[in-house]
Design a protein around this motif. Structure first.
Motif, short mmCIF file in Angstrom:
data_model
loop_
_atom_site.label_atom_id
_atom_site.label_comp_id
_atom_site.label_asym_id
_atom_site.label_seq_id
_atom_site.Cartn_x
_atom_site.Cartn_y
_atom_site.Cartn_z
N ARG A 95 0.83 -1.21 0.00
CA ARG A 95 0.00 0.00 0.00
C ARG A 95 0.86 1.26 0.00
O ARG A 95 0.46 2.29 -0.51
CB ARG A 95 -0.92 0.00 1.22
CG ARG A 95 -2.05 -1.00 1.13
CD ARG A 95 -3.15 -0.72 2.14
NE ARG A 95 -2.71 -0.85 3.51
CZ ARG A 95 -2.75 -1.99 4.20
NH1 ARG A 95 -3.20 -3.09 3.64
NH2 ARG A 95 -2.34 -2.03 5.45
N VAL A 103 -7.30 -7.34 -12.53
CA VAL A 103 -8.30 -6.53 -11.81
C VAL A 103 -8.05 -6.61 -10.30
O VAL A 103 -8.24 -5.63 -9.58
CB VAL A 103 -9.73 -6.99 -12.16
CG1 VAL A 103 -10.75 -6.42 -11.17
CG2 VAL A 103 -10.09 -6.54 -13.56
N LEU A 104 -7.58 -7.77 -9.84
CA LEU A 104 -7.25 -7.90 -8.41
C LEU A 104 -6.21 -6.84 -8.01
O LEU A 104 -6.31 -6.24 -6.95
CB LEU A 104 -6.72 -9.31 -8.13
CG LEU A 104 -6.32 -9.58 -6.68
CD1 LEU A 104 -7.54 -9.61 -5.78
CD2 LEU A 104 -5.54 -10.87 -6.57
N GLY A 105 -5.23 -6.64 -8.88
CA GLY A 105 -4.23 -5.61 -8.60
C GLY A 105 -4.87 -4.23 -8.53
O GLY A 105 -4.65 -3.46 -7.59
N LEU A 162 -7.86 -3.56 -7.89
CA LEU A 162 -8.70 -3.55 -6.70
C LEU A 162 -7.88 -3.22 -5.46
O LEU A 162 -8.29 -2.41 -4.61
CB LEU A 162 -9.38 -4.91 -6.54
CG LEU A 162 -10.17 -5.18 -5.27
CD1 LEU A 162 -11.30 -4.21 -5.14
CD2 LEU A 162 -10.69 -6.60 -5.29
N GLY A 163 -6.72 -3.85 -5.35
CA GLY A 163 -5.84 -3.56 -4.22
C GLY A 163 -5.44 -2.09 -4.20
O GLY A 163 -5.44 -1.45 -3.15
N VAL A 169 -11.98 -2.69 -1.43
CA VAL A 169 -12.28 -4.11 -1.35
C VAL A 169 -13.53 -4.40 -0.53
O VAL A 169 -14.20 -5.40 -0.72
CB VAL A 169 -11.07 -4.89 -0.79
CG1 VAL A 169 -10.86 -4.58 0.69
CG2 VAL A 169 -11.24 -6.37 -0.99
N LEU A 195 -0.78 -1.57 -9.80
CA LEU A 195 -0.66 -0.90 -8.50
C LEU A 195 -0.08 0.50 -8.65
O LEU A 195 -0.07 1.26 -7.69
CB LEU A 195 0.25 -1.71 -7.57
CG LEU A 195 -0.17 -3.15 -7.27
CD1 LEU A 195 0.93 -3.87 -6.51
CD2 LEU A 195 -1.45 -3.16 -6.45
N LEU A 246 -13.89 -11.41 -4.98
CA LEU A 246 -12.70 -11.63 -5.81
C LEU A 246 -11.45 -11.73 -4.93
O LEU A 246 -10.63 -12.63 -5.08
CB LEU A 246 -12.53 -10.48 -6.82
CG LEU A 246 -11.41 -10.65 -7.84
CD1 LEU A 246 -11.89 -11.52 -9.00
CD2 LEU A 246 -10.90 -9.33 -8.35
N VAL A 250 -0.73 -7.15 -3.41
CA VAL A 250 -1.50 -6.03 -3.95
C VAL A 250 -2.05 -5.15 -2.83
O VAL A 250 -2.88 -4.29 -3.06
CB VAL A 250 -2.64 -6.48 -4.90
CG1 VAL A 250 -2.09 -7.26 -6.07
CG2 VAL A 250 -3.69 -7.28 -4.16
N LEU A 255 -3.59 -6.08 0.16
CA LEU A 255 -4.77 -6.51 0.93
C LEU A 255 -4.34 -7.51 2.00
O LEU A 255 -3.35 -8.21 1.85
CB LEU A 255 -5.79 -7.17 0.00
CG LEU A 255 -6.28 -6.30 -1.16
CD1 LEU A 255 -7.10 -7.11 -2.13
CD2 LEU A 255 -7.10 -5.14 -0.63
#
Lengths: 251, 327
Positions: A79, A102-104, A106-107, A112, A165, B199, B214, B216
């Motif tokens: 982060r 997309v997960l990236g 999203l992070g 989330v 990211l 997800l 990422v 989380l």
């Protein structure tokens, strides 16, 4: 002199009597590729794990973008802007390529904790993910299952996820591993263009790639950095030649 | 609609069709059977969020099922004896109102899931299974040895609790209520699975390191999933107790937790309608085979073995094939 983005100061890590990291200090400057090389067992993985946040050092400090991140876990460092890629691809294998990207996104978006809106219909995240896939040349594979990708494509996806990211610095653990000559060349060209986005701390075994890319090289032997310098300086350094490069490598 | 969609629709509609057919043929017991299947399905749908999407093999979901059951039993028993639950600075009365009971069941099982999750999610694999099992046993033995609410004998409620506007004693009306709740939860679970949270949770099951990289925290994702999962199973517990008008320590037993896992595995781990298919199949087998032999569970065991060995995706998986990615 510009302020370094990543500063590692006097890092120590021991496993019993083994000093895996022995007073290591190094810096990553904006816009550079700093390669970390060393023979097998030199402690590269241990050092990378401490920089990424998976392993706590016994002593020393890691300052990233002006913040002391020594006590941060992996997620907190991500982060803070550290984009890491793994030596062995760490991807969600059941997902499609696009879902991984997309997960990236999203992070990076910090959103989330949403439970109702379908994430794959989120235009912004999708656009970010598609842009990253496009940059590494995986657009055509977006709907493929990640498990069905070739080894080389997984390596590229790994980089694409890091790209989503928009990190302040990349930490790459052997991005060329297992790529073969052609893939290695493609990756080298790509990483060369990436330093404009963010500096890269690069751990790599592929010497052609390291000497082609690195602005500075640090050599790690038995947990200690024995030399830091430009490619030419490292090539000429007798200590490095005897400890690591061997006589058959001619500059 | 793809193949899985068609199969899901038929699984989903099987229960109300059966219940309505039974109504037409005047077979109230079959309606009760369908209601039982729907309630067990709901409990397993709850577990499926933790087990299927989150990869958390909880052998302690009976804790939430039992808490839901006892929430109903305790509130209703105080209401039927007119003795307040708490009489001090303020008075807490029992209640026969289903919505209130559901709320208490959901909140208490969510709280229990939060505490159990905080402690057990620091471990993984077999240790996680053992810790959740240990919590289950704690609640089980506590309920046995606590005489205030029946102890080992359990607690009977004379009249089913009430829901505004419905006659819950009428089997088909109670079925409709249960089925409406199941539908609502299924809709919610379908949304969660496709949402950002789903997800990330699914990614954390497949590769925790990827999720951390990422930015989380897998622990938080799993904890929230565990709490939602426990709350849904708790709601099912309240309904189950209401169906039987009886609650006993059996609802806390580890066999109960095991049955929920069986429903999920039989139907298809991680598939939205997997637990529904699994619970229906189980109730069907229980009903038909228990007439054939008192050792009917042997046959269920054999079927489970076949599913695990030859049809890893369970009922839904073997019919619909590999899950199609959402877009």
């Amino acid at each position: 002199m510009t302020e370094p983005l990543l500063q590692i100061k006097g890092l120590h890590k021991s496993f019993g009597a083994l000093r895996a990291t022995d007073d290591v200090s190094l810096t990553l400057l904006p816009g550079e590729i700093h390669a970390l090389i060393g023979p097998n067992g030199a402690g590269k993985s241990t050092l990378i794990a401490q920089v990424a946040g998976g392993l706590a050092p016994n002593a020393g400090q890691i300052v990233f973008d002006g913040v002391d991140v020594t006590a941060f876990g992996t997620a907190a460092r991500a982060r803070a802007g550290l984009g890491r890629t793994f030596q062995i691809s760490a991807l969600a294998m059941e997902f499609t390529v696009l879902q991984n990207a997309v997960l990236g996104a999203l992070g990076a978006s910090r959103s989330v904790w949403r439970f109702l809106k379908p994430v794959m219909r989120d235009a912004e995240m999708r656009a970010q993910a598609e842009a990253a896939l496009d940059r590494v040349g995986l657009s055509d594979e977006a709907q493929k299952r990640t498990a069905d990708l070739s080894h080389g494509q997984r390596r590229l996806l790994e980089v694409a996820v890091a790209l989503t990211l928009a990190p302040k610095a990349f930490l790459m653990d052997e991005p060329m591993a297992g790529l073969g000559a052609e893939g290695s060349k493609r990756m080298t060209t790509f990483l060369d263009s990436l330093r404009a986005d963010a500096p890269i701390l690069l751990v790599e075994h592929d010497m052609d790639a390291v000497f082609a890319l690195a602005d500075r090289i640090s050599v790690l032997v038995y947990g200690q950095i024995i030399a830091t310098g430009t490619a030419d300086e490292i090539r000429a350094n007798p200590e490095v030649r005897s400890a690591y490069l061997g006589e058959e490598v001619s500059p | 609609m793809n193949r899985e969609g068609l199969i899901n629709a038929s699984v989903y509609l099987a229960l109300p069709v059966l219940a309505l057919a039974a109504l037409a043929l005047d077979e109230p017991f079959t309606i009760t059977l369908a209601t039982r299947a729907a309630i067990l399905a709901l409990a397993a749908v709850g577990l499926n969020l933790a087990l299927g999407l989150g990869g958390l093999v909880s052998l302690g979901h009976a804790v939430f099922f039992g808490l839901g059951g006892y929430a109903m039993g305790i509130l209703a028993s105080h209401a039927q004896s007119y003795a307040p639950l708490y009489d001090g600075w303020f008075v807490v009365e029992g209640t026969k109102s289903m919505p209130v009971i559901w709320l208490v069941a959901v909140l208490s099982s969510a709280l229990a899931a939060l505490i159990i999750g905080l402690l057990s999610l620091r471990t993984s694999g077999v240790y996680f299974i053992m810790i959740t099992l240990a919590f289950g046993q704690m609640f089980y033995y506590f309920s046995i040895s606590w005489p205030a609410y029946g102890g080992e004998d359990g607690l009977s409620i004379y009249v089913r609790n009430s829901f505004p506007g419905l006659n819950t004693l009428d089997p088909i009306q109670f079925f409709a209520l249960v089925f409406a709740l199941l539908s609502l939860v299924l809709w919610g679970m379908g949304r969660i699975a496709r949402a950002p949270f789903g997800l990330a949770l699914s990614a954390a099951r497949q590769n925790a390191a990827r999720v951390e990289t990422v930015g989380l925290e897998p622990f938080r994702l799993r904890l929230v999933a565990f709490v939602i999962s426990g709350a849904v199973t708790g709601l099912a517990g309240a309904l189950f107790a209401d169906l039987n008008r009886f609650v006993s320590p059996t609802m806390f037993s580890w066999q109960m937790s095991g049955e929920f896992i069986v429903f999920v595995v039989l139907g298809g781990i991680g598939r939205l309608f997997g637990p529904v298919a699994g619970a229906c199949l189980f109730v069907l087998l229980e009903h038909t085979l228990s007439g054939v032999s008192e050792f009917w569970l042997v046959y269920v065991g054999a079927i489970l073995l076949l599913v695990v060995l030859f049809a890893r995706g369970g009922l839904i998986g073997s019919l619909a094939g590999r899950e199609v990615a959402d877009d």
